[in-house]
Design a protein around this motif. Structure first.
Motif, PDB file in Angstrom:
ATOM      1  N   TYR A 202      25.255   3.906  57.025  1.00 53.78           N
ATOM      2  CA  TYR A 202      24.057   4.602  56.542  1.00 53.78           C
ATOM      3  C   TYR A 202      24.472   5.763  55.632  1.00 53.78           C
ATOM      4  O   TYR A 202      23.918   5.958  54.545  1.00 53.78           O
ATOM      5  N   ALA A 230      15.575   3.263  58.049  1.00 55.08           N
ATOM      6  CA  ALA A 230      16.195   2.324  57.122  1.00 55.08           C
ATOM      7  C   ALA A 230      16.821   3.102  55.965  1.00 55.08           C
ATOM      8  O   ALA A 230      16.256   4.094  55.493  1.00 55.08           O
ATOM      9  N   GLU A 240      17.088  -5.278  51.113  1.00 55.34           N
ATOM     10  CA  GLU A 240      16.529  -5.364  52.457  1.00 55.34           C
ATOM     11  C   GLU A 240      17.591  -5.791  53.477  1.00 55.34           C
ATOM     12  O   GLU A 240      17.561  -5.346  54.630  1.00 55.34           O
ATOM     13  N   ASP A 243      19.255  -2.793  54.892  1.00 58.79           N
ATOM     14  CA  ASP A 243      18.427  -2.135  55.916  1.00 58.79           C
ATOM     15  C   ASP A 243      18.566  -2.847  57.253  1.00 58.79           C
ATOM     16  O   ASP A 243      18.774  -2.219  58.307  1.00 58.79           O
ATOM     17  N   GLU A 244      18.461  -4.172  57.223  1.00 55.57           N
ATOM     18  CA  GLU A 244      18.540  -4.940  58.468  1.00 55.57           C
ATOM     19  C   GLU A 244      19.903  -4.784  59.130  1.00 55.57           C
ATOM     20  O   GLU A 244      20.001  -4.689  60.355  1.00 55.57           O
ATOM     21  N   LEU A 247      20.038  -1.228  60.744  1.00 56.05           N
ATOM     22  CA  LEU A 247      19.156  -1.141  61.910  1.00 56.05           C
ATOM     23  C   LEU A 247      19.667  -1.998  63.062  1.00 56.05           C
ATOM     24  O   LEU A 247      19.487  -1.661  64.238  1.00 56.05           O
TER      25      LEU A 247
END
Length: 692
Positions: A202, A230, A240, A243-244, A247
Motif C-alpha cells: 500500500y 483501497a 482494480e 486494490d484487491e 485488501l
C-alpha cells in the motif's frame, strides 16, 4: 557521541569498523571477519536484552533456525555468539540502500516497480514460511537493495526470539505494519507477515501509510478496529487488481488472507502478467508528493509487565511509554478506557462527544480533537441520511408479489428436476470406468463411449503392453466418476529404451555410475592384460556404446589388468654386460648394485646374485644384479710339525680345502710339509699337507 565498540575486536574475530544503524533491539555495525577476511554485518543486542538468560537461549535457537534458511532473497545468518559483555548476531553484509531510502526519495513507486520488489520480498517470506519461520517485522527498513541489484529481506528470527522470551511477554514490531492479531495478543503466524507485506505494498503504491497517529497506540488501535482502504482511494487510477491484492493481504481476519508467502507469490505473479503496460507504468499526473512515513516507521516494542499491562515503547520517542492494560470490558491507555468505540483521556474526551452535543470542560487540545471528531461524524451521518428515501415511489402490489412468488417456486421446481436428471441419468451421473487395458484404442474408446464418457489419449512407456495398445486409464478402472469428467487413455509406446554410454578407458567405479545413471545395470566384469590400457580401466564393453536397451539391461565390462607379466631370465654366473643385455631383451630393467661380494664359485666380474632370481614380474620391472669380486684372500698359517687332524680342522674353518699326502701310511700323523706354507691364498683354494 563516540561508540566504545568501534575499532575493537569482538570475540577475538570480528573487527568493528563503523556503525551502520540503530534499531529497536540492537545496533548494527560494519565489521570484518578476521578469520575469513570478509565484510559482515554485526548486530549487537542492547544490554537489557543481552542480560535476559531466557531470551538468550531462545535467541540462540532462533539464530540457528534462521541460519538454516538459505535463499537469494533472504539475508544469510553467518554466526551468533555471547561474550561477557555483549550478545551478537553476524549476518551477510549487503552494501546498498533500503526500500525506505527509495520511498523517501521517490515517495511512491510505479506498480511495475512495486510488484517487482514485492515479488522478491514475498519469495523470501515464502521460503521462510516453508521452513517454519515467521518474520514479525516486515517493513521497508528491513528490505535491502544491494548495489548488485539483489533484493533481500533481513532480520529473520530476532523478532521471534524476543516475542517468545520466557520471562517477558514482549511483542516486537513496527506499529505502522503490525497485524491486528499481534496487537490483541492472539499470536502470530505466516499470515501476520502477509498483513505487513500488504501494508508495505500500500505504501509503495500510494506513498503513504494507511494509518497514522500522534502516538504509536493510535496506529495500533486503527489496525484492530479499521479496515485498510483501497490504494486507489489515495491514488485514483490504480488498477482494480492492485486494490484487491492489498485488501486480500490486509484483511483484519487472518482467515481472509493468503495462508502463507507461497500462496501470495502465485497471485502476485499472476497479477504482474495480467496487467497491461499502461496499468503497470501508471503515474497519477499532477498529484502532490506523497506523505512521508512518520512515527510509525520505527520498530515498536510491546512488553507485558508483571501487572498484566502491555507497554508500547517507540524508538522514535525512547522516553515515552504508554501502557495498555486489559480489564473485563475494555483496554486502557495510560489508565484510560479503550473500547470498541474509542478511548477516553484525562480531558474527558471519549472519541464522540456527549449525546446532547455539548462538550465537557476540556483542554484546548482535547477540544480541537473533539470538534474534529464530531465534524467527521456529522458528515458521515449526513451521507447516510442522503441515501435513505423519504417516500416510497412504488408501493407494493400484493398480486404482483404473488405472481413473482409462484414464478420463483416454478423455477426452483424446474431447477430441482433438472438437477435430478443431470445427476441421475444425465452428464452428471456416476459411472464406473470399464477395464480397457491391453485393447486397441478404437475398442477402448468405443467401450468408454458406451458409458457416456469422453476421453483423450496420452502415450506412456510400458515394458509389457505392445506399442499402440491401451495400458490403462486415468482415473484407473473401476473408479466412479461423473459422465462429464474426462478420462485419459494411456496408450503404450512400448518399452522405454536407454542409450548405452561409452565407458571405455574409464575406471570401473566411474563406469558403474555412468551405466546406472543411464537406466541400465552393470553385468559381468572380467579382467584381461593389456599393453595399452592402464590397469583398473575399462578395456571393452558389451553391448557397445550408443546401443538402445531396455531399462535394467546388463552391460558386461572387461577391465584391464595392465601389461602381461614376463619371465625373469637367470643370469647368475654370467658377466655383467651379458646379464644386462638378457634382462633388457626380456622387457625388464637391470640395476647393478654398487656393492660387490666375494664368491668362491663365481669369478670376479660375473653376476653373483640377482633379485628377483626367477619367476614372473610386471613388464618394465627392475632386476637388481650384485657382481662378484672373486674369492676372499685369506692368510695361510703354517702347520708343519703339528698334528694333521688339527691342521685339517683349522684350515677348513678358514675356508680352505685340504689334500693330505701320507708317507709310510702316516703312522705318526705329523705334518712334515705344507704347500703353500704361508702368505695368502684365495678362499676355497687347496692346501696340500704331507703327513708322516
Amino acid at each position: 557521541m563516540s561508540d566504545p565498540l568501534l575499532e575493537t575486536l569482538v570475540d577475538n574475530r570480528y573487527l568493528v569498523r563503523s556503525r551502520i544503524a540503530r534499531g529497536g533491539m540492537s545496533t548494527v555495525y560494519l565489521a570484518t571477519d578476521t578469520r575469513l577476511d570478509r565484510d559482515v554485518a554485526l548486530k549487537v543486542l542492547y544490554p537489557h536484552l543481552a542480560a535476559d538468560r531466557g531470551f538468550l537461549d531462545r535467541f540462540e535457537r532462533e539464530a540457528k533456525s534462521a541460519a538454516r534458511l538459505s535463499h537469494p532473497h533472504v539475508v544469510g545468518v553467518l554466526d551468533q555468539g555471547v561474550t561477557d559483555s555483549l550478545s551478537y548476531l553476524v549476518m551477510e553484509y549487503v552494501p546498498g540502500r533500503t526500500l525506505r531510502d527509495v520511498l523517501n526519495e521517490r515517495h511512491r513507486l510505479s506498480p511495475r516497480l512495486a510488484l517487482a520488489m514485492m515479488d522478491a520480498v514475498v519469495d523470501g517470506l515464502a521460503a521462510a514460511h516453508e521452513a517454519g519461520l515467521v518474520h514479525r517485522d516486515v517493513k521497508p527498513e528491513n528490505v535491502l537493495l544491494a548495489s548488485s541489484g539483489a533484493i533481500k529481506i533481513a532480520d529473520f528470527g530476532l523478532a521471534r526470539a524476543v516475542t517468545t522470551s520466557t520471562n517477558t511477554g514482549t511483542l516486537v514490531g513496527t506499529v505502522a505494519y503490525l497485524a491486528p492479531e499481534l496487537v490483541t495478543g492472539a499470536g502470530a503466524d505466516a499470515r501476520s507477515d502477509i498483513y505487513s507485506a500488504g501494508i508495505m505494498l500500500y505504501e509503495m503504491l500510494t506513498g503513504s501509510q494507511p494509518f497514522t497517529g500522534e502516538v504509536p497506540i493510535q496506529v495500533a488501535f486503527a489496525h484492530v478496529h479499521s479496515s485498510v482502504p483501497a490504494p486507489s482511494a489515495a491514488c485514483p487510477g490504480l488498477a482494480e487488481d492492485l486494490d484487491e491484492l492489498v485488501l486480500w493481504c490486509t484483511s483484519q481476519d487472518p482467515e481472509g488472507r493468503p495462508v502463507d508467502g507461497r500462496a501470495l507469490l502465485g497471485e502476485l505473479r499472476h497479477i504482474r502478467t495480467s496487467l497491461t503496460d499502461e496499468q503497470l507504468d501508471f503515474h497519477a499526473p499532477g498529484s502532490p508528493p506523497a506523505q512521508r512515513p512518520g512515527q510509525g516507521d520505527r520498530t515498536t516494542v510491546m512488553t507485558q509487565t508483571p501487572s498484566g499491562a502491555t507497554e508500547v515503547i517507540s524508538q522514535a520517542q525512547p522516553n515515552a511509554t504508554e501502557v495498555l492494560q486489559r480489564t473485563d470490558n475494555a483496554t486502557t491507555v495510560l489508565g484510560h478506557p479503550l473500547t470498541a468505540e474509542g478511548y477516553q483521556d484525562d480531558d474527558g474526551y471519549d472519541g464522540h462527544g456527549d449525546d446532547d452535543g455539548d462538550y465537557p470542560e476540556l483542554s484546548p487540545r482535547a477540544g480541537r480533537r473533539l470538534a474534529k471528531k464530531d465534524f467527521k461524524a456529522s458528515q458521515k451521518e449526513a451521507s447516510r441520511a442522503a441515501q435513505r428515501p423519504e417516500v416510497s415511489l412504488r408501493p407494493g402490489r400484493p398480486r404482483r408479489r404473488g405472481v413473482l412468488l409462484a414464478l420463483l417456486v416454478t423455477l426452483l421446481v424446474a431447477a430441482a428436476a433438472f438437477a435430478g436428471w443431470f445427476f441421475g441419468a444425465g452428464p452428471g451421473a456416476l459411472v464406473s470406468i470399464p477395464e480397457v487395458s491391453n485393447t486397441s484404442v478404437e475398442a477402448a474408446g468405443s467401450r468408454l463411449g458406451e458409458e457416456g464418457l469422453r476421453y483423450t489419449t496420452s502415450e506412456v512407456y510400458d515394458e509389457v503392453i505392445s506399442a499402440g495398445m491401451v495400458v490403462g486409464t486415468d482415473p484407473a478402472a473401476a473408479q466412479q466418476i461423473r459422465r462429464f469428467q474426462p478420462v485419459t487413455l494411456l496408450v503404450s509406446r512400448g518399452p522405454e529404451l536407454f542409450s548405452v554410454p561409452n565407458v571405455i578407458q574409464r575406471s570401473l567405479e566411474d563406469a558403474r555410475e555412468k551405466i546406472t545413471e543411464a537406466g541400465l545395470a552393470t553385468g559381468t566384469v572380467t579382467e584381461e592384460f593389456s599393453e595399452d590400457v592402464p590397469a583398473g580401466q575399462v578395456l571393452a564393453q558389451v553391448p557397445a556404446a550408443d546401443a538402445d536397451l531396455r531399462r535394467g539391461t546388463p552391460v558386461d565390462l572387461t577391465v584391464s589388468k595392465g601389461p602381461a607379466p614376463v619371465e625373469v631370465p637367470v643370469v647368475a654366473g654370467k658377466t655383467e654386460q651379458e646379464a644386462v643385455r638378457l634382462i633388457q631383451e626380456a622387457g625388464l630393467s637391470a640395476t647393478v648394485s654398487p656393492e660387490r661380494i666375494n664368491s668362491v664359485d663365481v669369478p670376479k666380474g660375473s653376476v653373483a646374485v640377482q633379485t628377483p632370481s626367477s619367476g614372473l614380474v610386471e613388464r618394465g620391472g627392475t632386476v637388481t644384479l650384485t657382481i662378484s669380486d672373486g674369492p676372499r684372500m685369506v692368510q695361510v698359517p703354517s702347520y708343519v710339525g703339528k698334528q694333521a687332524d688339527t691342521a685339517r680342522e683349522e684350515l677348513e674353518r678358514l675356508g680352505f680345502r685340504v689334500e693330505v699326502n701320507e708317507i709310510l701310511g702316516g703312522f705318526f700323523g705329523t705334518v712334515r710339509a705344507q704347500d703353500p706354507a704361508g702368505g695368502t691364498a684365495p678362499e676355497g683354494s687347496v692346501i696340500k699337507l704331507t703327513v708322516v
